[in-house]
Structures are given as structure tokens and as C-alpha cells.
Design a protein around this motif. Structure first.
Motif, PDB file in Angstrom:
ATOM      1  N   SER A 160     -11.804   4.155  -1.987  1.00 17.04           N
ATOM      2  CA  SER A 160     -12.639   2.973  -1.787  1.00 17.04           C
ATOM      3  C   SER A 160     -12.803   2.203  -3.098  1.00 17.04           C
ATOM      4  O   SER A 160     -12.616   2.748  -4.192  1.00 17.04           O
ATOM      5  CB  SER A 160     -14.018   3.398  -1.283  1.00 17.04           C
ATOM      6  OG  SER A 160     -14.702   4.099  -2.303  1.00 17.04           O
ATOM      7  N   SER A 161     -13.204   0.914  -2.966  1.00 21.48           N
ATOM      8  CA  SER A 161     -13.414   0.118  -4.175  1.00 21.48           C
ATOM      9  C   SER A 161     -14.551   0.710  -5.004  1.00 21.48           C
ATOM     10  O   SER A 161     -14.563   0.598  -6.226  1.00 21.48           O
ATOM     11  CB  SER A 161     -13.702  -1.340  -3.813  1.00 21.48           C
ATOM     12  OG  SER A 161     -14.722  -1.402  -2.854  1.00 21.48           O
ATOM     13  N   GLU A 162     -15.492   1.361  -4.329  1.00 26.89           N
ATOM     14  CA  GLU A 162     -16.591   1.992  -5.069  1.00 26.89           C
ATOM     15  C   GLU A 162     -16.043   3.106  -5.968  1.00 26.89           C
ATOM     16  O   GLU A 162     -16.354   3.154  -7.165  1.00 26.89           O
ATOM     17  CB  GLU A 162     -17.622   2.555  -4.087  1.00 26.89           C
ATOM     18  CG  GLU A 162     -18.917   2.970  -4.781  1.00 26.89           C
ATOM     19  CD  GLU A 162     -19.769   3.897  -3.937  1.00 26.89           C
ATOM     20  OE1 GLU A 162     -19.720   3.784  -2.696  1.00 26.89           O
ATOM     21  OE2 GLU A 162     -20.466   4.727  -4.535  1.00 26.89           O
ATOM     22  N   LEU A 188     -13.073   3.400  -7.073  1.00 22.33           N
ATOM     23  CA  LEU A 188     -12.229   2.819  -8.130  1.00 22.33           C
ATOM     24  C   LEU A 188     -13.049   2.209  -9.264  1.00 22.33           C
ATOM     25  O   LEU A 188     -12.539   2.010 -10.365  1.00 22.33           O
ATOM     26  CB  LEU A 188     -11.280   1.762  -7.525  1.00 22.33           C
ATOM     27  CG  LEU A 188     -10.234   2.316  -6.561  1.00 22.33           C
ATOM     28  CD1 LEU A 188      -9.464   1.181  -5.903  1.00 22.33           C
ATOM     29  CD2 LEU A 188      -9.269   3.255  -7.273  1.00 22.33           C
ATOM     30  N   SER A 189     -14.342   1.908  -8.996  1.00 24.57           N
ATOM     31  CA  SER A 189     -15.180   1.329 -10.044  1.00 24.57           C
ATOM     32  C   SER A 189     -15.751   2.401 -10.981  1.00 24.57           C
ATOM     33  O   SER A 189     -16.324   2.090 -12.006  1.00 24.57           O
ATOM     34  CB  SER A 189     -16.317   0.524  -9.421  1.00 24.57           C
ATOM     35  OG  SER A 189     -17.300   1.401  -8.886  1.00 24.57           O
ATOM     36  N   THR A 209       0.855  -1.162   0.000  1.00 23.64           N
ATOM     37  CA  THR A 209       0.000   0.000   0.000  1.00 23.64           C
ATOM     38  C   THR A 209       0.901   1.224   0.000  1.00 23.64           C
ATOM     39  O   THR A 209       1.785   1.334   0.816  1.00 23.64           O
ATOM     40  CB  THR A 209      -0.886   0.028   1.244  1.00 23.64           C
ATOM     41  OG1 THR A 209      -1.802  -1.052   1.154  1.00 23.64           O
ATOM     42  CG2 THR A 209      -1.663   1.335   1.334  1.00 23.64           C
ATOM     43  N   HIS A 240      -6.249 -12.713  -0.042  1.00 18.99           N
ATOM     44  CA  HIS A 240      -6.807 -13.524  -1.125  1.00 18.99           C
ATOM     45  C   HIS A 240      -5.686 -14.222  -1.897  1.00 18.99           C
ATOM     46  O   HIS A 240      -4.526 -13.837  -1.783  1.00 18.99           O
ATOM     47  CB  HIS A 240      -7.676 -12.666  -2.043  1.00 18.99           C
ATOM     48  CG  HIS A 240      -6.942 -11.516  -2.672  1.00 18.99           C
ATOM     49  ND1 HIS A 240      -5.968 -11.702  -3.620  1.00 18.99           N
ATOM     50  CD2 HIS A 240      -7.023 -10.175  -2.470  1.00 18.99           C
ATOM     51  CE1 HIS A 240      -5.496 -10.529  -3.995  1.00 18.99           C
ATOM     52  NE2 HIS A 240      -6.110  -9.580  -3.299  1.00 18.99           N
ATOM     53  N   GLY A 242      -2.405   0.851  -2.912  1.00 18.96           N
ATOM     54  CA  GLY A 242      -3.551   1.538  -2.326  1.00 18.96           C
ATOM     55  C   GLY A 242      -3.316   3.029  -2.191  1.00 18.96           C
ATOM     56  O   GLY A 242      -2.246   3.461  -1.752  1.00 18.96           O
ATOM     57  N   SER A 274      -7.378  11.376  -1.718  1.00 15.01           N
ATOM     58  CA  SER A 274      -6.456  10.255  -1.912  1.00 15.01           C
ATOM     59  C   SER A 274      -5.076  10.606  -1.358  1.00 15.01           C
ATOM     60  O   SER A 274      -4.750  11.773  -1.127  1.00 15.01           O
ATOM     61  CB  SER A 274      -6.342   9.924  -3.396  1.00 15.01           C
ATOM     62  OG  SER A 274      -5.304  10.679  -3.979  1.00 15.01           O
ATOM     63  N   GLU A 334      -0.885  -5.095  -5.052  1.00 15.32           N
ATOM     64  CA  GLU A 334      -1.939  -4.097  -4.899  1.00 15.32           C
ATOM     65  C   GLU A 334      -1.336  -2.787  -4.404  1.00 15.32           C
ATOM     66  O   GLU A 334      -0.521  -2.796  -3.494  1.00 15.32           O
ATOM     67  CB  GLU A 334      -3.001  -4.585  -3.902  1.00 15.32           C
ATOM     68  CG  GLU A 334      -3.748  -5.795  -4.408  1.00 15.32           C
ATOM     69  CD  GLU A 334      -4.847  -6.240  -3.443  1.00 15.32           C
ATOM     70  OE1 GLU A 334      -5.602  -7.133  -3.824  1.00 15.32           O
ATOM     71  OE2 GLU A 334      -4.925  -5.708  -2.317  1.00 15.32           O
ATOM     72  N   HIS A 386      -2.195  -9.029   1.647  1.00 19.64           N
ATOM     73  CA  HIS A 386      -3.636  -9.237   1.460  1.00 19.64           C
ATOM     74  C   HIS A 386      -3.984 -10.697   1.683  1.00 19.64           C
ATOM     75  O   HIS A 386      -3.109 -11.565   1.689  1.00 19.64           O
ATOM     76  CB  HIS A 386      -4.121  -8.725   0.111  1.00 19.64           C
ATOM     77  CG  HIS A 386      -3.462  -9.353  -1.088  1.00 19.64           C
ATOM     78  ND1 HIS A 386      -3.593 -10.689  -1.382  1.00 19.64           N
ATOM     79  CD2 HIS A 386      -2.675  -8.824  -2.043  1.00 19.64           C
ATOM     80  CE1 HIS A 386      -2.931 -10.947  -2.485  1.00 19.64           C
ATOM     81  NE2 HIS A 386      -2.345  -9.844  -2.907  1.00 19.64           N
ATOM     82  N   ARG A 431      -4.419   4.958 -12.883  1.00 18.36           N
ATOM     83  CA  ARG A 431      -4.399   3.667 -13.572  1.00 18.36           C
ATOM     84  C   ARG A 431      -4.034   3.739 -15.048  1.00 18.36           C
ATOM     85  O   ARG A 431      -4.287   2.797 -15.796  1.00 18.36           O
ATOM     86  CB  ARG A 431      -5.749   2.963 -13.389  1.00 18.36           C
ATOM     87  CG  ARG A 431      -6.950   3.810 -13.793  1.00 18.36           C
ATOM     88  CD  ARG A 431      -8.236   3.265 -13.208  1.00 18.36           C
ATOM     89  NE  ARG A 431      -9.370   4.114 -13.529  1.00 18.36           N
ATOM     90  CZ  ARG A 431     -10.577   3.979 -13.010  1.00 18.36           C
ATOM     91  NH1 ARG A 431     -10.828   3.027 -12.135  1.00 18.36           N
ATOM     92  NH2 ARG A 431     -11.555   4.787 -13.354  1.00 18.36           N
TER      93      ARG A 431
END
Ligand SMILES: *[C@@H]1O[C@H](CO)[C@@H](O)[C@H](O)[C@H]1NC(C)=O
Ligand SMILES: *[C@@H]1O[C@H](CO)[C@@H](O)[C@H](O)[C@H]1NC(C)=O
Length: 249
Positions: A191-193, A195-196, A13, A179, A187, A212, A185, A177, A232
Motif C-alpha cells: 500500500s502507499s501507506e 511505501l511511505s 505492475t 494520472h 507495483g 509483497s 510505476e 495509470h 527502492r
């Protein structure tokens, strides 16, 4: 950075720490050909639970979740509200130390500043507010509350040093992480929201960059790159650059 892959499922991160730019300042590279004469003798906090290894570069590496110490006289954290995590980010100390050594060999002995929390995350979380991360009783500060404060004092000392010498710098907070996907990753406290959202929305809402951790970088670069590109873009973001070097992000 090739070794990063060897460590499997880990993430970095990034918290980019930049001093507010002077208006009209032309973005310029930071020169790191600084002398290596300053001390890199580690400084320890209470009970040696926290450690600050001063460095030479405008780079600060913080390692909050890799502590190997679980002394029985420090009570386990008992609070269990949603979002509380008590398991370590394994190997983050080892990754951080490997990065420091690698940079030292590549930059003729010049090293980043490093701040390490040595207590396990079931005892303390220095990456959370004091109240959540370091439990205690009302009467006097607990050892973990003192260690939490040491950690943040050391981070502030490193930032002050970098600011004084270079004017700005970079802080990388190393995490893992949970998973199984083997990618890096990065950071930026978004939030993931968020980023979408499509580029149009991200670039159209100034509150997104301002919240940010790369807000100061963006403030310096906004004349030449959009926030979505910085976040990105294939050639303009850190994730894009890592991918072009063959790392999955
Ligand atoms: C902390 O570490 C130093 C250096 O390794 C050592 O001399 C000292 O005894 C340690 N103190 C405690 C309280 O563990
Ligand atoms: C707070 O006090 C209780 C009762 O003495 C004790 O069991 C607990 O370990 C203490 N917590 C901390 C974090 O010191």
C-alpha cells in the motif's frame, strides 16, 4: 524498452512469481538458452475471450485490462461499490505484444508466455475476485464467469510450465495509470501507506516483505540485501535500475 516512453502514461505492475527456494540454495541466474521447438500456437478460451500464447522463457506477461471486445450480448457490469473500475488500461495489449516481439528478436526467437483477456473492462475484470469481476445470475455460469475462469486457468498453466522447466520465474502484470505524470510505476502489492514508511520500519517488520509480491525474491536475496534496498535502492531495486537507464519511475 525505450518504446515504453513513447506510450506516455503507462505503468507496469510487476508481480514477481518465484517458487519457494530450497533452504541454503545459493541464488543463481536462470539460463534461458532453451530450445524454441515447443509450440507457441495460441490457445483460446470460451468465445475466444481469453488467449494464452505459450512461450519458452521463465517470464509470463499477463494483460488483464486491455480488452478490445465489447459484444452487445455480454451485459455491462452493474455493480458499483467503491473501488470498482470499468475503464480499460489503454494500449496495454499493444505494449505487451511489443515487449514479446522485442524479446523474441533479442533472444533468438525465445518468447515469454502471454495471457490476454480480450473483453473490455466494462464487461469483465479478471484482475478482481470472480464475484466482483464477472457478474452473473445464480442459475448457470455467465459467459464472463467462464471467461474469468479460463484466464486464471491459463495463468496457472503458464506458471506450472515455468516451474517445471526453470524452477522459478517472473510474472509481469501490465497495467496503466490515470494520472498525467509520465513515469513507470512498479507495483509489489504494497500500500502507499507502507511505501511511505522509512527504511528502518520497512526492514524491521517481517510482515511487510511477506505480503509483497517479491517475497520469494527477497527470501533468496535477504542475505545480501535489505527489503528496503530491494524495493527502492538506487542500484539494488528494479525502479533504481530503470532510473539509472534514464527512465523516470
Ligand atoms: C476463435 O478463433 C479461431 C481462430 O482464430 C476461429 O477459428 C474460431 O472460429 C473462433 N471462435 C469463435 C467462437 O469466435
Ligand atoms: C441476469 O439476468 C437478468 C434478467 O434476466 C439479465 O438482465 C442480466 O443481463 C443477467 N446478467 C448476466 C450477467 O447474465
Amino acid at each position: 524498452l525505450r518504446f515504453l516512453l513513447l506510450f506516455g502514461v503507462f505503468a507496469i505492475t510487476l508481480i514477481l512469481y518465484f517458487v519457494k527456494p530450497k533452504v541454503e540454495e545459493v541464488p543463481s541466474p536462470i539460463f534461458v538458452n532453451v530450445p524454441t521447438t515447443s509450440t507457441t500456437k495460441p490457445i483460446f478460451g470460451i468465445e475466444n475471450f481469453t488467449e494464452y500464447i505459450p512461450g519458452h522463457l521463465p517470464l509470463i506477461i499477463t494483460i488483464p485490462h486491455g480488452g478490445h471486445l465489447f459484444p452487445p450480448y455480454i451485459p455491462d457490469r452493474v455493480n458499483n461499490f467503491p473501488g470498482v473500475v470499468k475503464s480499460n488500461d489503454i494500449n496495454t495489449q499493444e505494449i505487451g505484444k511489443a515487449v514479446v516481439e522485442l524479446l523474441g528478436t533479442k533472444l533468438k526467437g525465445r518468447k515469454p508466455h502471454v495471457i490476454i483477456n480480450h473483453l473490455g473492462r466494462s464487461k469483465i475484470d479478471v484482475n478482481r475476485p470472480l464475484k466482483e469481476g464477472a457478474e452473473g445470475n445464480e442459475t448457470e455460469p455467465s459467459l464472463t464467469q467462464l471467461a474469468w475462469k479460463d484466464y486464471h486457468t491459463f495463468v496457472a498453466m503458464a506458471i506450472k510450465e515455468v516451474e517445471e522447466i526453470f524452477g522459478r520465474g517472473l510474472l509481469i502484470d501490465i497495467h496503466g495509470h490515470g494520472h498525467p505524470n509520465n513515469y513507470i510505476e512498479i507495483g509489489y502489492v504494497l500500500s502507499s501507506e507502507v511505501l511511505s514508511y522509512p527504511a528502518k520500519v520497512i526492514n524491521g517488520d517481517p510482515s511487510i516483505p511477506s505480503e509483497s509480491s517479491i517475497r520469494a525474491l527477497y527470501a533468496r536475496k535477504s542475505g545480501t540485501v535489505s527489503f528496503d534496498e530491494l524495493l527502492r535502492g538506487e542500484t539494488t531495486s528494479l525502479g533504481g535500475k530503470l532510473q539509472s537507464l534514464g527512465y523516470d519511475t
